[in-house]
Design an enzyme around this catalytic site. Structure first.
Site, PDB file in Angstrom:
ATOM      1  N   ASP A 101       0.847  -1.199   0.000  1.00 18.17           N
ATOM      2  CA  ASP A 101       0.000   0.000   0.000  1.00 18.17           C
ATOM      3  C   ASP A 101       0.881   1.248   0.000  1.00 18.17           C
ATOM      4  O   ASP A 101       2.052   1.190   0.394  1.00 18.17           O
ATOM      5  CB  ASP A 101      -0.879   0.033   1.259  1.00 18.17           C
ATOM      6  CG  ASP A 101      -1.812  -1.167   1.340  1.00 18.17           C
ATOM      7  OD1 ASP A 101      -2.128  -1.739   0.284  1.00 18.17           O
ATOM      8  OD2 ASP A 101      -2.206  -1.525   2.472  1.00 18.17           O
ATOM      9  N   ALA A 102       0.286   2.387  -0.351  1.00 18.87           N
ATOM     10  CA  ALA A 102       1.056   3.648  -0.402  1.00 18.87           C
ATOM     11  C   ALA A 102       1.712   3.960   0.946  1.00 18.87           C
ATOM     12  O   ALA A 102       2.844   4.436   1.000  1.00 18.87           O
ATOM     13  CB  ALA A 102       0.132   4.785  -0.826  1.00 18.87           C
TER      14      ALA A 102
END
Ligand code: URA
Length: 231
Positions: A101-102
């Protein structure tokens, strides 16, 4: 691999340009003209363009320490792509074997060898990924919570339980979690399933490879490291 992909991997041509050349009948595979871009070819085939032999570039295998607020995508979106950190050319050929994920940091493996990355991604190969997890609430170390992770958790929206996972509690609000699959937001959803919340997430290890470069840095894998995933 597909013929158009082979042409891209052995020249500086784009996929569109490669397809045009194939359709025009300028590409031969083992002396036969092939006009279908999706034809499957092997690196060992004798492939020519206008009579000139083509040799595919060797596969690349990299590890990188992903910074927060970057995305595991080939193009920039809300956050910049982590490929901005790699200046080796032909980045469009590369993909990430197990995206983060970011807001997740840490170890990512990057390659242009789809067969190799399959070994890392598919749960069937049981390749272990180790995450260091920061939690909003203290987690009480009981046999029951460790057993819940070991036996499998019911994630919201999933039919099957998660595969056996190993939970090691290293501090009241910090744990190491080892999993062999990579469902969407898997670690965050696993802790949510036991009523907690992940506030930081960092991948430390994949298979036998541990993170050993600084944030935003990368290096090529050694031959032994590449082979360690082929079982
Ligand atoms: N699990 C998550 O929830 N996020 C990641 O980035 C990786 C695993």
């Amino acid at each position: 691999m597909r013929l158009d992909k082979f042409i891209c991997k052995s020249t500086e041509l784009t996929k569109t340009q490669a397809v045009e050349l194939i359709v025009e009948g300028r590409v031969k595979v083992n002396s036969d003209t092939v006009t279908l871009e999706s034809t499957q070819v092997h690196e060992n085939n004798d492939i020519t363009l206008d009579g000139k032999e083509l040799v595919a570039r060797p596969f690349r295998y990299l590890l990188m320490n992903k910074p927060a607020d970057t995305i595991c995508s080939n193009i920039d979106e809300v956050y910049p792509s982590l490929f901005n950190y790699i200046n080796e050319g032909n980045n469009a050929e590369l993909h990430i074997a197990g995206r983060l994920d970011a807001d997740t940091t840490g170890l990512v493996l990057i390659t242009d060898d789809g067969r190799w990355s399959y070994n890392i991604i598919t749960p069937a190969k049981k390749c272990e990924k180790v995450y260091r997890v920061g939690l909003r609430k203290p987690i009480i170390e009981t046999e029951s919570v460790i057993e819940q992770f070991a036996l499998g958790l019911q994630l919201q929206g999933e039919v099957e339980l998660t595969r056996p996972a190993q939970l090691d509690i290293v501090a009241p609000q910090e744990a190491l979690l080892t999993i062999t699959e990579g469902k969407f937001h898997q670690v965050k959803r696993m802790f949510s399933a036991i009523g907690n919340k992940v506030i930081s997430l960092h991948r430390e290890k994949i298979g036998e490879i541990s993170l050993d470069v600084g944030v935003g840095e990368w290096r090529y894998l050694s031959e032994d490291e590449v082979k360690s995933f082929i079982k």
